[in-house]
Design an enzyme around this catalytic site. Structure first.
Site, PDB file in Angstrom:
ATOM      1  CE  LYS A 164      -4.282   0.855   0.171  1.00  0.00           C
ATOM      2  NZ  LYS A 164      -5.534  -0.007  -0.131  1.00  0.00           N
TER       3      LYS A 164
ATOM      4  CG  ASP B  48      -7.339   3.415  -0.696  1.00  0.00           C
ATOM      5  OD1 ASP B  48      -7.750   2.306  -0.742  1.00  0.00           O
ATOM      6  OD2 ASP B  48      -7.462   4.213   0.072  1.00  0.00           O
TER       7      ASP B  48
HETATM    8  N1  GLU Z   1      -7.502   0.132  -3.046  1.00  0.00           N
HETATM    9  C1  GLU Z   1      -8.285  -1.106  -3.320  1.00  0.00           C
HETATM   10  C2  GLU Z   1      -8.490  -1.838  -1.904  1.00  0.00           C
HETATM   11  O1  GLU Z   1      -8.106  -1.296  -0.847  1.00  0.00           O
HETATM   12  C3  GLU Z   1      -7.644  -1.747  -4.517  1.00  0.00           C
HETATM   13  C4  GLU Z   1      -6.143  -1.946  -4.625  1.00  0.00           C
HETATM   14  C5  GLU Z   1      -5.679  -2.470  -5.948  1.00  0.00           C
HETATM   15  O2  GLU Z   1      -6.752  -2.472  -6.837  1.00  0.00           O
HETATM   16  O3  GLU Z   1      -4.515  -2.706  -6.080  1.00  0.00           O
HETATM   17  O4  GLU Z   1      -8.104  -3.150  -1.866  1.00  0.00           O
END
Ligand code: GLU
Length: 449
Positions: A129, A169
């Site tokens: 992340k 996100d």
């Molecule tokens: N931010 C999204 C999550 O919390 C998607 C992450 C992604 O697609 O890599 O899963």
């Protein structure tokens, strides 16, 4: 010290000592560790391999300066983050969050959750992340572009289609992914579509990716309700947030015959007795980048804006916390339970406080934790990576069918794992253990690294 529960308690205290001032990370770790004692009792080889000790320590943490210039020529300095948490199952995968609340603890909580969520999809993606404390609100497109370019000028050296694949996100949508991708391409001179997901259609993006998290969260709620012999058709719903997840939660609910009554932002919420008018909400949020109060002003007498309020006070059959972490606390849970809520599906990451989760479970409300319920977004990201690797573009129907199948399977695995560990109907335990076992077995096989 052989008692697994005691061992996990000691470990937890150690994690809190070694990672001070990271309350969200502590909360996310605690929630997982609280459910793992029976696994350690059944599988002593996990303890011997130091699995949890390794799992809670990110493989790599990158923090960097992001300088940029606003439209008036003033220089700003933000902080950029990428936490590459675990790559036992595949390249690090997870979104970027641009929000003033972002710090290393928030990024670590999100990255930690992502490990198990991604494992549950069964699609071969590790967990990571990132993000920044940059606030895109009120910034021009040109300012957002310059910020994204500066952010990528450092990030590019850490990512790649086989290494680490960021996506969106909170605060990072199609516009930001476009600017980030452009700068990556310029610096590296590579058309490497698989380095980012959430790209635009026509330049490597997948059908259904913008919709996937919200759609998936509704499908997960549908699966939980089906176990109880209930259908979404005809039910009322409360939805929090008004970003990407909330909008497509509303859309899928309407497609399935349910009636979503609310949406919200940081200033308050809207309740619409006739049900949310999605076209109007999309116009305000996606086109004008405005506030939900404007929705109430333009919708007519069926809708009103409640400044500073929380959607959870509105009576409904199902609830979809789809805004941000810890937005649904114990008092909110009590109000929802008193109003007869049947199911709660987390579209956001960790939106429900631990106390509220316990209240729902004690009241027999079906509770879908984000790791399972909101995994549809990252699952379609993994499908986007497959399409990029194959230089192909799948049809909308195909991606939507795959998403439905993945959500059904995540529900089945979480449900069955909970039953196997003597916690029937407890999707928190089921999702944590099922995700953990997949990562743990891969780590066991790959040695102490
Ligand atoms: N931010 C999204 C999550 O919390 C998607 C992450 C992604 O697609 O890599 O899963």
């Amino acid at each position: 010290m052989t008692d697994p529960k005691q061992r996990l308690d000691v470990l937890r205290a150690d994690i809190e000592r070694r990672n001070p001032a990271q309350p969200e990370f502590h909360q996310a770790v605690r929630e997982v560790l609280d459910t793992l004692a029976p696994v350690f009792a059944a599988r002593p080889e996990y303890a011997e391999a130091g699995l949890v000790e390794r799992l809670v320590e990110p493989e790599r943490q990158i923090i960097f300066r992001v300088p940029w210039t606003d439209d008036r020529g003033r220089v700003h300095v933000n902080r950029g983050y990428r936490v590459e948490f675990n790559s036992a199952l595949g390249p690090y995968k997870g979104g970027l969050r641009f929000h003033p609340s972002v710090d290393i603890g928030v990024v670590k909580f999100l990255g930690f959750e992502q490990i198990f969520k991604n494992a549950l999809t069964g699609l071969g993606i590790g967990g990571g992340k990132g993000g920044s404390d940059f606030d895109p609100h009120g910034r021009s497109d040109a300012e957002v572009m310059r910020f994204c370019q500066s952010f990528m000028t450092e990030l590019y050296r850490h990512i790649g289609e086989h290494t680490d694949v960021p996506a969106g996100d909170i605060g990072v949508g199609g516009r930001e992914i476009g600017y980030l991708f452009g700068q990556y391409r310029r610096i590296t001179n590579r058309w490497e579509a698989g380095v980012l997901t959430g790209k635009g259609q026509g330049w490597g993006g997948s059908e259904i990716r913008p919709e996937a998290t919200g759609y998936g969260s509704v499908l997960f709620a549908g699966e939980m309700l089906a176990v109880k012999g209930v259908s979404l058709d005809g039910l009322t719903a409360v939805v929090s947030g008004s970003g990407n997840v909330a909008l497509y939660t509303v859309e899928k609910l309407q497609q399935l015959g349910a009636n979503p009554l609310t949406c919200s932002d940081s200033q308050g919420y809207v309740v619409d007795d006739k049900g949310i008018d999605l076209a109007l909400l999309r116009q305000i949020k996606e086109v004008e980048r405005g506030r939900v109060s404007e929705y109430a002003a333009r919708r007519g007498p069926s809708a009103r804006f409640v400044p500073g309020g929380r959607v959870w006070e509105v009576p409904a059959d199902v609830a979809f916390p789809s805004a941000t972490q810890n937005e649904l606390g114990a008092d909110d849970a009590r109000a929802l339970i008193a109003n007869g809520v049947k199911a709660v599906s987390e579209g956001a990451n960790m939106p429900t406080t631990p106390e509220a989760v316990h209240l729902f479970q004690a009241a027999g409300v079906a509770f879908g934790p984000g790791k399972a319920a909101n995994a549809g977004g990252v699952a379609v990201s993994a499908l986007e990576m497959s399409q990029n690797a194959g230089r192909s573009a799948w049809s909308r129907d195909r991606v939507e069918d795959e998403l439905a199948g993945i959500m059904r399977e995540i529900h089945r695995v979480a449900y069955e794992t909970a039953a196997r560990y003597d916690a029937p109907g407890d999707y928190v335990t089921g999702a944590n253990i099922a995700g953990f076992e997949r990562v743990a077995d891969a780590m066991l096989a790959q040695g102490v690294i």
